[in-house]
Structures are given as C-alpha cells and as structure tokens.
Design an enzyme around this catalytic site. Structure first.
Site, PDB file in Angstrom:
ATOM      1  N   HIS A 196      67.163 -48.810 -20.715  1.00 35.95           N
ATOM      2  CA  HIS A 196      67.622 -47.534 -20.264  1.00 35.95           C
ATOM      3  C   HIS A 196      69.369 -47.717 -20.198  1.00 35.95           C
ATOM      4  CE1 HIS A 196      63.740 -47.013 -18.026  1.00 35.95           C
ATOM      5  NE2 HIS A 196      63.570 -46.733 -19.228  1.00 35.95           N
TER       6      HIS A 196
ATOM      7  N   SER B 104      68.306 -39.879 -30.170  1.00 36.42           N
ATOM      8  CA  SER B 104      67.881 -38.890 -29.091  1.00 36.42           C
ATOM      9  C   SER B 104      68.774 -37.622 -29.035  1.00 36.42           C
ATOM     10  CB  SER B 104      67.684 -39.664 -27.678  1.00 36.42           C
ATOM     11  OG  SER B 104      66.667 -40.525 -27.704  1.00 36.42           O
ATOM     12  N   ALA B 105      70.043 -37.829 -28.950  1.00 35.42           N
ATOM     13  CA  ALA B 105      70.866 -36.793 -28.904  1.00 35.42           C
ATOM     14  C   ALA B 105      71.445 -36.181 -30.304  1.00 35.42           C
ATOM     15  CB  ALA B 105      72.133 -37.253 -28.070  1.00 35.42           C
TER      16      ALA B 105
ATOM     17  N   GLU C 194      72.708 -41.421 -40.073  1.00 35.41           N
ATOM     18  CA  GLU C 194      71.998 -42.539 -39.435  1.00 35.41           C
ATOM     19  C   GLU C 194      72.005 -43.682 -39.997  1.00 35.41           C
ATOM     20  OE1 GLU C 194      69.813 -44.865 -37.425  1.00 35.41           O
ATOM     21  OE2 GLU C 194      70.268 -42.964 -36.617  1.00 35.41           O
ATOM     22  N   ALA C 195      72.394 -44.831 -39.693  1.00 35.17           N
ATOM     23  CA  ALA C 195      72.309 -46.188 -40.127  1.00 35.17           C
ATOM     24  C   ALA C 195      71.032 -46.794 -40.323  1.00 35.17           C
ATOM     25  CB  ALA C 195      72.889 -47.184 -38.851  1.00 35.17           C
TER      26      ALA C 195
END
Length: 547
Positions: A484, A25-26, A46-47
C-alpha cells in the site's frame, strides 16, 4: 489517431488534449472520464501489456498473480536496516489496471478522520464530506444506493463469500475478545470484525480499474491506448509540460499534449518519472546530470507503507481452505468459476477483517487484521503425489498509521533502471511498540473459543515468543509490507509538498500527478478505493479546468 505513434526519425508526430502516463488504478479512471466528451482526445500509455491472464480475473489467483514476472515490475527494496538487512519484495502491477489487476481486491476506504486530516494539512477540498461523493460515484455496492454507498458506479463491490472460510468461529471469537460485529466499516463506525467487501463482480471476476473503467471506453474514437510502451520523461518547455518521450519496441518517439500531461505511475513510478524529467531534489538531480526544471525536495520523500507482521497457527484437524486445493477439487472449482462464475475460487480467501485500536485514546483504528484460513504459500496437492502444506490459519497484522517514512530515489538517469526504494520500516521505534501491541491483540482473538478450539499451536513466530525483545526480534525476521505505498508526491502547502490541492505539480504548468503518491498521509486500510476516489475527483477538477 488509432494508428501507433511513429518515431522522431521520419514518423508522424501526434498531439492529444490529454496524455496519461500509466494505466493503473487511477489512469484507467481518468481515461474513461476524460474521454467521455468526444471533443477531448486522450492518450493512455502503459508499460505493461493487456490484462488477459486468468490469474488476474480469478479471485483466488491473486497470490500467484503477485508473483508473475510478466505482470509485475519486480521491484525490491534496498536492505532494510531494521529488518535484518533483508530486501523486501515489492510487486507492483505492470499490466492494464496496474496493481488493481493483481491486488487482494479488498475494498475499504479508510476512516473519516483520515481525509479530514488531509484537509487540516492544507489540502482544501479533500475532507471526508468532500470526497464521499466520489467514493459513491465510483461504485455499484451490493448494499445499493444510499448515504454511504453508490448504486451505479463502475466498480462492482460485493461481500466475500465466506462459506468455506471458517468465518463464523472467527467472528464469534472476535466478539468474545471485545470487538464489535461490524456490518459496514465504510459507514458510521469503522471498528470491529467484518466480513469484508471486495471488488469482485456478480460473475466472480475481479473488478479492476481496467475492467470497470477502461474496457467500457476502449471503443471510443477519441481514446488511444498504448501498451508495452515506456514513458522516459516529460517534455518541459518554458516551465510547461508539453508532452512525453516514449519508447516502444526499441524505438523512441515524442507525443504532445495541448492541455495536460497527467502522471499516474503510482507511488514509485510517478516520483521516478518526475525526477527523470528534472523535477525533484535539485542537488541529487544535478549529481546525475539531469537538468533541473523545478527544485522540489519532496519528490520521492514521505514514502509511507503499511508494515505487516505475520502470525500463523497450526490447525488441529484438516479443516482449512487447503482442502479446496486438492488437485481434483481445484480443477472442478476452476471449471465452475470459468463456466458459472461461482464456487470457492470466485471470491477472496479471507475469513474476515478486524479493525481495532490498541489504545483507548486513539481517534481511529491503528491496526487491521486480515484473517485467512490457509497458509499463503499453500498450493495444489494430491494424495500420494504431492503432499499438502500444513493446515494453518494465517493472519496479516497491519499497522495503519506508522511513524516511519521511506524514500524513492533514482539509481541513474536511465529510465530503464528501477528506482532505489528505501522503505525504512520500523526506523521509528514507536512502530515496534505499536506492532507488539497489534500482535498481542491478534493473539487475544485467536485465544478465544471457538477459533481457539481449532488451533493446535502457534507456528509463526511461535507461542514461546512473548517478551518485548522477543517480539521485536520476530518483527525483524518476519516483518514486511502490505503493498500500500503512498505519499511520494504528496499534496499540501509546505516546502515538501509536490502538488497542490488541485494535484498540479508546483512550479510547472500543464502537469498533474493523480495516483496514490499524492496522499499526504495513509488511509486506515487498503488503499485502492482511495486511489480510485482521487482519480474521480481529479477528473472533475481537470474538466472544470481547476489548476
């Protein structure tokens, strides 16, 4: 720069201005904003893989996406002492967009008081008035540009199309139970029953960070995106982050950063990577043979997750969304979504959300109800072939401000091992009392007409469960999380703070953490909108060289 990075044993090393570890997201936000200036070279790592899976983009597919091993990390908690020793599944996105590619798409910022609390905890510049411009900057809201909403941002925010979701009886019952009819929980007043906003575009596709921020930037010559690439550690030289060590297709390599390394691995990945790199509780790192670069006891501490309890009611008649899951109807709906971007599969399956206060002395809502006209385990069915799941109403009862805190720790010094996650749910007995009050508040709504007229009986935990002790036992059996997680690299000023108000890691130069892990407390609602806001604000701070 566009070629893949080569290994230390003979391949050419590369250097970038900014290295971003994690395209969630970030990370996608930062990749877009930092590469807007063609003078900046940016590497995004990114994995997971690309976000091509249709379950990501079809809104109704999110519950299946959460269960896809190819899209998630597959984490589990350690046995939870207060939840009958159960291990709680923790699906986090392992794909471009991270968890914004597999979550429920609910877009809610949290209460004004949440961010003023951050400011009051010593996080200067993070009060509500400070962060509102970044919330607005991040979105194109269906309401248009205004005091509380943006009209030209990357995220596409639209209301849930609830025509098939029995929303009217729910709203009427909530109002009868004493709750306000709230047209915009992100404006002046948060409490009440609302239809709900979601990150879904006008074509009925998920608006993730990958689609909203990263996709428009992929053609830039100064941005390199590496997928299926794991970051094993941050390289530290003389107290400064100078790069990262990678593994891709079994080969190790190192890449270097002229300006900054930025961790965007989320509330589990970022503390894990810090500890693997020697930043965390010193004694624990020494025990694993990891050289301590900065003794930061707060790394991996302060894990906050919204605990949930499930309520489920049997319907008197076959009136729920299960009707839309009959195989022939579902096939047509999927085709309609694919061709036209419309229909019942082009939206969230939530009748509405209720934000409420269980005590009159509270300064903000402490409970969120997510109300669904279908069992969450419902699937495709067809008469005479596969029976449908029982027609039911399902409510996620979510505590917004619990007192319990968990931890994230390393299992070993091997980056390939999952972190050790102890959610510690309901370890503070006050959370049992709060959840009991929340369940009773939800029951009060569903006891009112007209929604009550559609209900046969309560199936989970069961209408006979009434006393405090009975409800506590039910919480132990059915309690879980809402996905969350925040807080494990919290910003602040005390000894437990991991980053400062500029999100720079204490004691290390050239290193920031930008994701949900930096939140010192948890917002009053789903956390993705706040995570995007943090990244928008961080991008400005980085470009202004605020360290």
């Amino acid at each position: 720069m566009g070629s893949l990075l080569r290994s230390v044993s003979g391949w050419k090393l590369q250097t970038f201005d900014f290295i971003i570890a994690g395209a969630g997201s970030a990370g996608c936000v930062l990749a877009n904003r930092l590469s807007e200036n063609p003078a900046h070279s940016v590497l995004l790592i990114e994995a997971g893989g690309a976000d091509w899976n249709p379950l990501i983009h079809m809104p109704v597919g999110f519950m299946k996406a959460l269960q896809q091993p190819s899209l998630t990390w597959g984490y589990q908690s350690e046995p939870e002492a207060q939840l009958n020793g159960r291990r709680i599944p923790i699906p986090r996105g392992k794909v471009l967009g991270g968890s914004s590619s597999i979550n429920g798409m609910f877009h809610i910022r949290g209460h004004r008081a949440d961010f003023d609390e951050w400011r009051d905890l010593g996080c200067t510049g993070w009060g509500y008035d400070d962060v509102l411009p970044y919330f607005r900057k991040s979105e194109t809201n269906w309401r248009g540009d205004g005091k509380f909403h943006g009209g030209s941002g990357p995220l596409q925010i639209n209301p849930i199309d609830n025509r098939h979701l029995l929303a009217d009886p729910l709203r009427a019952s909530a109002i009868r139970a004493g709750h306000a009819d709230n047209a915009d929980y992100d404006a002046e007043f948060a409490d009440g029953i609302a239809r709900g906003d979601v990150a879904i575009d006008a074509q009925g596709r998920r608006s993730s960070s990958a689609t909203a921020y990263l996709k428009p930037a992929r053609g830039r010559a100064n941005l390199v995106v590496m997928t299926k690439t794991a970051v094993h550690r941050v390289l530290i030289e003389k107290g400064r982050a100078v790069g990262v060590e990678l593994e891709r297709a079994g080969q190790r390599s190192q890449v270097f950063a002229r300006r900054e390394v930025i961790l965007c691995g989320g509330a589990y990945g970022s503390p894990q990577l810090l500890m693997l790199s020697g930043m965390g509780p010193g004694a624990a790192l020494n025990d694993l043979g990891i050289t301590v670069q900065a003794d930061l006891p707060g790394v991996g501490a302060n894990l906050i997750e919204h605990p949930r309890m499930m309520l489920q009611y049997r319907a008197k008649a076959p009136v729920t969304f299960t009707n839309q899951l009959r195989f022939d109807r579902a096939t047509l709906s999927a085709l309609r979504w694919g061709l036209l971007g419309s229909g019942p599969f082009a939206t969230q399956i939530c009748s509405g959300t209720v934000l409420l206060r269980t005590r009159p002395d509270l300064d903000r809502p402490d409970v969120q109800l997510l109300c669904n006209p279908v069992r969450l385990d419902a699937g495709l069915w067809f008469p005479g072939v596969v029976k449908p799941k029982e027609h039911s109403f399902y409510i996620t009862v979510c505590l917004l401000h619990q007192s319990s805190r968990g931890t994230v720790r390393l299992k070993s010094a091997d980056a390939r091992d999952a972190p050790r996650i102890v959610l510690n749910l309901f370890s503070d007995q006050r959370d049992f009392a709060a959840m009991r009050a929340a369940v009773r508040a939800a029951r009060h709504i569903y006891a009112q007409s007209p929604i009550a007229d559609l209900i046969d009986s309560e199936s989970i935990p069961g209408g006979q469960i009434q006393s405090d002790d009975q409800l506590d036992a039910a919480i132990r059996e059915f309690g879980g999380i809402t996905h969350h997680p925040v807080g494990t690299c919290a910003m602040g000023t005390g000894s437990q703070a991991v980053v400062d108000a500029s999100l720079c890691v204490r004691g290390i130069q050239g290193l920031r953490v930008v994701d949900a892990s930096v939140m010192p407390t948890i917002p009053s609602g789903n956390t993705n909108a706040a995570t995007v806001m943090i990244a928008e604000k961080a991008a400005d701070m980085i470009l202004q060289n605020k360290a």
